[in-house]
Design a protein around this motif. Structure first.
Motif, PDB file in Angstrom:
ATOM      1  N   HIS A 276       0.842  -1.209   0.000  1.00 54.33           N
ATOM      2  CA  HIS A 276       0.000   0.000   0.000  1.00 54.33           C
ATOM      3  C   HIS A 276       0.873   1.253   0.000  1.00 54.33           C
ATOM      4  N   LEU A 277       1.940   1.252   0.806  1.00 55.99           N
ATOM      5  CA  LEU A 277       2.812   2.415   0.923  1.00 55.99           C
ATOM      6  C   LEU A 277       3.449   2.789  -0.411  1.00 55.99           C
ATOM      7  N   LEU A 278       3.821   1.777  -1.206  1.00 54.06           N
ATOM      8  CA  LEU A 278       4.543   2.017  -2.458  1.00 54.06           C
ATOM      9  C   LEU A 278       3.675   1.761  -3.697  1.00 54.06           C
ATOM     10  N   ALA A 279       2.374   1.756  -3.496  1.00 53.97           N
ATOM     11  CA  ALA A 279       1.457   1.417  -4.594  1.00 53.97           C
ATOM     12  C   ALA A 279       1.567   2.358  -5.783  1.00 53.97           C
ATOM     13  N   ASP A 280       1.932   3.623  -5.544  1.00 54.25           N
ATOM     14  CA  ASP A 280       1.983   4.611  -6.624  1.00 54.25           C
ATOM     15  C   ASP A 280       3.362   4.736  -7.265  1.00 54.25           C
ATOM     16  N   ASP A 281       4.300   3.901  -6.820  1.00 57.04           N
ATOM     17  CA  ASP A 281       5.658   3.950  -7.353  1.00 57.04           C
ATOM     18  C   ASP A 281       5.837   2.824  -8.367  1.00 57.04           C
ATOM     19  N   PRO A 282       5.887   3.140  -9.670  1.00 56.17           N
ATOM     20  CA  PRO A 282       5.931   2.081 -10.685  1.00 56.17           C
ATOM     21  C   PRO A 282       7.158   1.177 -10.578  1.00 56.17           C
ATOM     22  N   GLU A 283       8.258   1.696 -10.039  1.00 55.32           N
ATOM     23  CA  GLU A 283       9.466   0.890  -9.916  1.00 55.32           C
ATOM     24  C   GLU A 283       9.384  -0.095  -8.751  1.00 55.32           C
ATOM     25  N   TRP A 284       8.619   0.275  -7.726  1.00 53.01           N
ATOM     26  CA  TRP A 284       8.635  -0.504  -6.497  1.00 53.01           C
ATOM     27  C   TRP A 284       7.324  -1.208  -6.178  1.00 53.01           C
ATOM     28  N   ALA A 285       6.245  -0.867  -6.838  1.00 52.73           N
ATOM     29  CA  ALA A 285       4.929  -1.387  -6.460  1.00 52.73           C
ATOM     30  C   ALA A 285       4.877  -2.913  -6.491  1.00 52.73           C
ATOM     31  N   GLU A 286       5.320  -3.524  -7.576  1.00 49.99           N
ATOM     32  CA  GLU A 286       5.258  -4.981  -7.682  1.00 49.99           C
ATOM     33  C   GLU A 286       6.259  -5.634  -6.730  1.00 49.99           C
ATOM     34  N   ARG A 287       7.410  -5.045  -6.589  1.00 55.68           N
ATOM     35  CA  ARG A 287       8.400  -5.589  -5.652  1.00 55.68           C
ATOM     36  C   ARG A 287       7.854  -5.548  -4.226  1.00 55.68           C
ATOM     37  N   ALA A 288       7.148  -4.479  -3.892  1.00 58.84           N
ATOM     38  CA  ALA A 288       6.558  -4.360  -2.553  1.00 58.84           C
ATOM     39  C   ALA A 288       5.465  -5.400  -2.336  1.00 58.84           C
ATOM     40  N   ARG A 289       4.659  -5.646  -3.366  1.00 57.90           N
ATOM     41  CA  ARG A 289       3.587  -6.659  -3.242  1.00 57.90           C
ATOM     42  C   ARG A 289       4.178  -8.041  -3.007  1.00 57.90           C
ATOM     43  N   GLU A 290       5.203  -8.366  -3.763  1.00 59.02           N
ATOM     44  CA  GLU A 290       5.834  -9.675  -3.604  1.00 59.02           C
ATOM     45  C   GLU A 290       6.497  -9.805  -2.239  1.00 59.02           C
ATOM     46  N   PHE A 291       7.113  -8.726  -1.780  1.00 56.89           N
ATOM     47  CA  PHE A 291       7.757  -8.746  -0.464  1.00 56.89           C
ATOM     48  C   PHE A 291       6.717  -8.933   0.638  1.00 56.89           C
ATOM     49  N   SER A 292       5.674  -8.088   0.637  1.00 56.42           N
ATOM     50  CA  SER A 292       4.669  -8.133   1.704  1.00 56.42           C
ATOM     51  C   SER A 292       3.976  -9.485   1.771  1.00 56.42           C
ATOM     52  N   ALA A 293       3.813 -10.132   0.627  1.00 51.63           N
ATOM     53  CA  ALA A 293       3.152 -11.433   0.598  1.00 51.63           C
ATOM     54  C   ALA A 293       3.944 -12.498   1.348  1.00 51.63           C
ATOM     55  N   LYS A 294       5.245 -12.262   1.548  1.00 50.22           N
ATOM     56  CA  LYS A 294       6.093 -13.237   2.236  1.00 50.22           C
ATOM     57  C   LYS A 294       6.236 -12.985   3.736  1.00 50.22           C
ATOM     58  N   VAL A 295       5.788 -11.826   4.200  1.00 52.43           N
ATOM     59  CA  VAL A 295       6.020 -11.460   5.598  1.00 52.43           C
ATOM     60  C   VAL A 295       5.127 -12.272   6.522  1.00 52.43           C
ATOM     61  N   ARG A 296       5.732 -12.842   7.575  1.00 53.06           N
ATOM     62  CA  ARG A 296       5.000 -13.616   8.573  1.00 53.06           C
ATOM     63  C   ARG A 296       5.502 -13.238   9.969  1.00 53.06           C
ATOM     64  N   ASP A 297       4.571 -12.995  10.878  1.00 53.57           N
ATOM     65  CA  ASP A 297       4.966 -12.909  12.277  1.00 53.57           C
ATOM     66  C   ASP A 297       5.454 -14.280  12.716  1.00 53.57           C
ATOM     67  N   VAL A 298       6.421 -14.306  13.625  1.00 49.63           N
ATOM     68  CA  VAL A 298       6.995 -15.594  14.022  1.00 49.63           C
ATOM     69  C   VAL A 298       5.940 -16.518  14.628  1.00 49.63           C
ATOM     70  N   ASN A 299       4.972 -15.966  15.366  1.00 51.87           N
ATOM     71  CA  ASN A 299       3.893 -16.786  15.916  1.00 51.87           C
ATOM     72  C   ASN A 299       3.004 -17.346  14.810  1.00 51.87           C
ATOM     73  N   GLU A 300       2.782 -16.540  13.801  1.00 47.20           N
ATOM     74  CA  GLU A 300       1.981 -16.933  12.648  1.00 47.20           C
ATOM     75  C   GLU A 300       2.632 -18.110  11.929  1.00 47.20           C
ATOM     76  N   LEU A 301       3.940 -18.021  11.731  1.00 48.84           N
ATOM     77  CA  LEU A 301       4.658 -19.091  11.037  1.00 48.84           C
ATOM     78  C   LEU A 301       4.678 -20.366  11.872  1.00 48.84           C
ATOM     79  N   LEU A 302       4.987 -20.243  13.155  1.00 50.95           N
ATOM     80  CA  LEU A 302       5.058 -21.432  14.012  1.00 50.95           C
ATOM     81  C   LEU A 302       3.700 -22.126  14.123  1.00 50.95           C
TER      82      LEU A 302
END
Length: 427
Positions: A276-302
């Motif tokens: 959401h933060l980088l949604a308007d940046d054409p260079e970073w928007a897709e990279r940000a989406r792919e990154f955020s999709a991988k983020v997990r809280d450690v409790n969430e992962l365990l």
């Protein structure tokens, strides 16, 4: 819908959306969960009141200076209202759009501006924090804190009281860059070590690596990483948040991992918002989406992994405090409790008024020390009400805030308790 009576008080860069403002029907379901409304009973210090102010500013009927800024600044950004709202009002999006408007367009008092700048000059940078840790240790051992406490201004008094016990060995310790999984590899993950977390809560990072390895995860911890931008995002410093978000993405995106693990609620919440933060940046928007999709809280992962490492029995009554940016912002409530219940003998209990913030809220307990103190004392009373042997919470800010008002109950991150059960660490 009536037409605005004048030009919007917001500048054209990502102002609060008219569509999101109109979602609020002012029903009042948010009121019982709003910390500042509970403290003062003031309509303009409730979520629906603040949305009303945003609505007036968007229509050009009020400016951003004075009362508007005062009421928005008083908001903790805890997002309890988002959880409570039956209409799905995205108050989080509205607040994230409004705070940068204030930072860009409202001239703060000199003392306020200098104090806020000092926070952002120090806390996001590990090297500066380590230098501050050395000075902090000298200061703590000098006897000065007790001598000057009564004469310090409220903000400096809060900063002194929240200073964690400094352990230089941990503050300067380096985490292994790679920790191999014990047994067959189930996941390959990268871990955010953070800034404040790495210096003042290094033992939590070390425990996270050990627990993940014991549960079959290979853990990569890049050395050249730093602040994720969470403090800036929550405080309306958009440029700071964007800069650190891009650095974090660039650090982690090329690593061949299944997930990016975070053990700090506020950091994890912000990293999941990069898209959401980088949604308007054409260079970073897709990279940000792919990154955020991988983020997990450690409790969430365990919680996703069937427990594999044997647990030692721990006979204790443990109170679990929901960090706002874990429970409300990320919707992660049951997973930490489920992970804790894998420890034999452990009784996990909830707190009264669990939905109310403890008063930490990023830099809130520094810039708004009086209401933060009231909320901290209220949370401490609620902890005592269940008479636990131990309090656990998944956010360093919460640990520091509650510890200030609760010196008779031991506290730790839940991953540390799990580490004790699996590895015997700290037993």
């Amino acid at each position: 819908m009536t037409e605005p009576s004048g030009q919007s008080a917001f500048d054209p860069h990502n102002p609060p959306s008219r569509e999101l403002l109109d979602d609020c029907v002012h029903c009042g379901f948010c009121l019982p969960t709003c910390p500042t409304y509970q403290l003062w009973g003031e309509e303009m210090d409730s979520p629906r009141g603040r949305i009303y102010l945003m609505d007036l500013a968007e229509r050009g009927e009020i400016g951003l200076e004075g009362s508007f800024t005062q009421h928005i600044d008083a908001c903790l950004g805890c997002m309890a209202c988002v959880t409570a709202c039956p209409s799905g009002v995205q108050y989080d999006r509205l607040l994230e759009a409004t705070r940068p408007q204030i930072e860009r367009n409202v001239e703060r008092r000199m003392s306020d501006r200098l104090f806020r700048n000092a926070i952002f000059t120090l806390f996001p940078y590990r090297r500066r924090l380590r230098a501050a840790a050395v000075l902090g240790l000298v200061y703590q051992r000098s006897g000065l804190p007790k001598l000057v406490e009564r004469v310090l201004p409220p903000r400096l008094r809060a900063m002194q009281a929240l200073l964690p016990p400094v352990r230089l060995r941990e503050a300067f310790a380096a985490l292994p860059r790679r920790v191999r999984a014990k047994g067959p590899v189930r996941r390959r993950v990268a871990m955010l070590s953070g800034c404040v977390q790495d210096v003042f809560f290094h033992e939590v990072n070390a425990a996270t690596q050990r627990v993940l390895a014991a549960e079959g995860c290979e853990v990569l911890t890049p050395r050249r990483q730093g602040c994720c931008g969470a403090l800036g995002l929550h405080a309306g410093r958009e440029e700071h948040a964007v800069e650190h978000a891009k650095r974090t993405i660039a650090t982690f995106e090329k690593l061949p991992v299944d997930a990016i693990v975070v053990n700090v609620a506020g950091c994890g919440s912000s990293m999941k918002e990069y898209a959401h933060l980088l949604a308007d940046d054409p260079e970073w928007a897709e990279r940000a989406r792919e990154f955020s999709a991988k983020v997990r809280d450690v409790n969430e992962l365990l919680a996703e992994l069937e427990p594999r490492a044997p647990r030692r029995r721990i006979e204790a009554k443990v109170a679990y405090h929901d960090a706002c940016h874990l429970g409300h912002a990320q919707g992660i409530r049951e997973q930490p409790r489920a992970v804790l219940r894998t420890i034999p003998g452990l009784e996990v209990v909830d707190l009264p008024e669990a939905e109310l913030c403890c008063g930490s809220a990023g830099i809130y307990n520094l810039v708004q020390p009086e209401p933060a103190a009231e909320l901290g004392e209220r949370k401490a009373d609620n902890v005592r009400a269940v008479a636990p042997d131990l309090l656990v919470t998944a956010n360093p800010g919460c640990l520091l805030q509650i510890r200030r008002y609760l010196d008779d109950v031991p506290m730790m991150h839940p991953i540390q308790l799990l580490d004790r059960a699996i590895n015997g660490t700290g037993a």
